[in-house]
Design a protein around this motif. Sequence first.
Motif, mmCIF file in Angstrom:
data_model
loop_
_atom_site.group_PDB
_atom_site.id
_atom_site.type_symbol
_atom_site.label_atom_id
_atom_site.label_comp_id
_atom_site.label_asym_id
_atom_site.label_seq_id
_atom_site.Cartn_x
_atom_site.Cartn_y
_atom_site.Cartn_z
ATOM 1 N N UNK A 1 0.843 -1.213 0.000
ATOM 2 C CA UNK A 1 0.000 0.000 0.000
ATOM 3 C C UNK A 1 0.874 1.257 0.000
ATOM 4 N N UNK A 2 2.006 1.178 0.702
ATOM 5 C CA UNK A 2 2.931 2.313 0.711
ATOM 6 C C UNK A 2 3.442 2.583 -0.707
ATOM 7 N N UNK A 3 3.744 1.503 -1.448
ATOM 8 C CA UNK A 3 4.213 1.676 -2.824
ATOM 9 C C UNK A 3 3.114 2.187 -3.737
ATOM 10 N N UNK A 4 1.880 1.698 -3.523
ATOM 11 C CA UNK A 4 0.774 2.200 -4.344
ATOM 12 C C UNK A 4 0.607 3.703 -4.145
ATOM 13 N N UNK A 5 0.710 4.142 -2.895
ATOM 14 C CA UNK A 5 0.604 5.576 -2.605
ATOM 15 C C UNK A 5 1.747 6.320 -3.289
ATOM 16 N N UNK A 6 2.964 5.781 -3.153
ATOM 17 C CA UNK A 6 4.140 6.409 -3.760
ATOM 18 C C UNK A 6 3.988 6.500 -5.287
ATOM 19 N N UNK A 7 3.527 5.392 -5.908
ATOM 20 C CA UNK A 7 3.426 5.360 -7.371
ATOM 21 C C UNK A 7 2.323 6.269 -7.893
ATOM 22 N N UNK A 8 1.372 6.634 -7.037
ATOM 23 C CA UNK A 8 0.301 7.542 -7.468
ATOM 24 C C UNK A 8 0.850 8.929 -7.794
ATOM 25 N N UNK A 9 2.033 9.244 -7.251
ATOM 26 C CA UNK A 9 2.623 10.563 -7.493
ATOM 27 C C UNK A 9 2.102 11.632 -6.544
ATOM 28 N N UNK A 10 1.094 11.302 -5.771
ATOM 29 C CA UNK A 10 0.503 12.300 -4.871
ATOM 30 C C UNK A 10 1.031 12.120 -3.447
ATOM 31 N N UNK A 11 2.342 12.026 -3.325
ATOM 32 C CA UNK A 11 3.001 11.925 -2.023
ATOM 33 C C UNK A 11 4.292 12.720 -2.117
ATOM 34 N N UNK A 12 4.934 12.955 -0.968
ATOM 35 C CA UNK A 12 6.314 13.427 -1.010
ATOM 36 C C UNK A 12 7.144 12.234 -0.517
ATOM 37 N N UNK A 13 7.483 12.177 0.777
ATOM 38 C CA UNK A 13 8.214 10.994 1.260
ATOM 39 C C UNK A 13 7.263 10.089 2.027
ATOM 40 N N UNK A 14 7.202 8.837 1.602
ATOM 41 C CA UNK A 14 6.378 7.835 2.264
ATOM 42 C C UNK A 14 7.265 7.091 3.270
ATOM 43 N N UNK A 15 6.848 7.086 4.530
ATOM 44 C CA UNK A 15 7.610 6.398 5.577
ATOM 45 C C UNK A 15 7.017 5.020 5.840
ATOM 46 N N UNK A 16 7.893 4.054 6.089
ATOM 47 C CA UNK A 16 7.456 2.707 6.447
ATOM 48 C C UNK A 16 8.049 2.384 7.813
#
Length: 333
Positions: free
Chosen positions: A316-331
């Motif tokens: 899900x973190x990658x899906x959010x990242x790949x959407x382009x509508x994020x800056x830095x996604x933390x896991x």
Amino acid sequence: MKAAYFRGNGAIELCDVAQPVPGPGELLIRVAANGVCGSDRKIFEGGFARIPGHEVAGTIVEATDGCVTPIGARVAVYIPRHCGACVYCQAGKGNLCPHKPGLLGWSTDGGYAEYMVIPDRNALPLEDGISFEEGVLLLDTVGTSSHGLRLAHCETAQSALVIGAGPVGMGAVAYLKAVGVAEVLVSELSPYRLGIAEGYGAIPIAADKEDVAGRIREAHPYGVDLVVEAVGSLPTIWQSFDLVKPGGAISLLGEYWGKVELDRAKSEWMINDITLIRSFYFTIPEFHENQRLILDGTLEVDRLASHSYPLTELRAAYDAFLSGDTIKVMVTP
Ligand SMILES: [Zn+2]
Ligand SMILES: [Zn+2]
């Protein structure tokens, strides 16, 4: 411990594996946060034999003989493996060490796990008041961008154009504002990212809807003092030459491994006294300087950590990242 593996085509498998054991001169770190990076995209699609993840902060839970970093220290992980002895390493420039046998999280198991082993000299202590998330942001996001911008003497620029406002580009926006560059323009596709850039006081340009060159030339007929290329593509590299003014500087931050052929039509390449900076990662003294800029309120990074997911939801973190509508996604494990 739990660890994630990329099996190819976006498949992520969470496995139970043995906790790694540090060897001489190595530390065991309990991972607190790991940033999702654009450079992971290739292995996310193609698969990877090791545990990925290279933007790590956490707590030292085991230190072997010869380690300087104490148990309990909160650290961020400097990824270039480096010899510690050459002239570059002695100056804190492990990013330039000619003897570096790869990068942590690439040539070793990385931070999409509960624990990770790192060499003692790769532990960057976090000061009190710097959170783990800020520690992660001080790596690729702010560290990489501020290094290139320092080399380009960005503090002398009155006007700057940042092409691409992903994590590295937005890190550049934050740093340019911190050092007082008066006018920062940002060319980007995602309205979400343009909104964040605007929050920093930057001027947004929708790269798919507006004439970027036209917008720049309106206010700057000769071009801007500094162009920051944070996409990593040939068209945007050439766009940088089109929009930098004579005597200006270009900081190439985007990851681009392709061929750059001189284009005869772009005479700017040859005749305009352009300073071209191609930089890699950052130095250890710069990491500490950037911590101080955060602590004294000069550098504002909190809005760069836009999303957070547990390790169990890495996909899900990658899906959010790949959407382009994020800056830095933390896991977080
Ligand atoms: Zn990265
Ligand atoms: Zn060295």
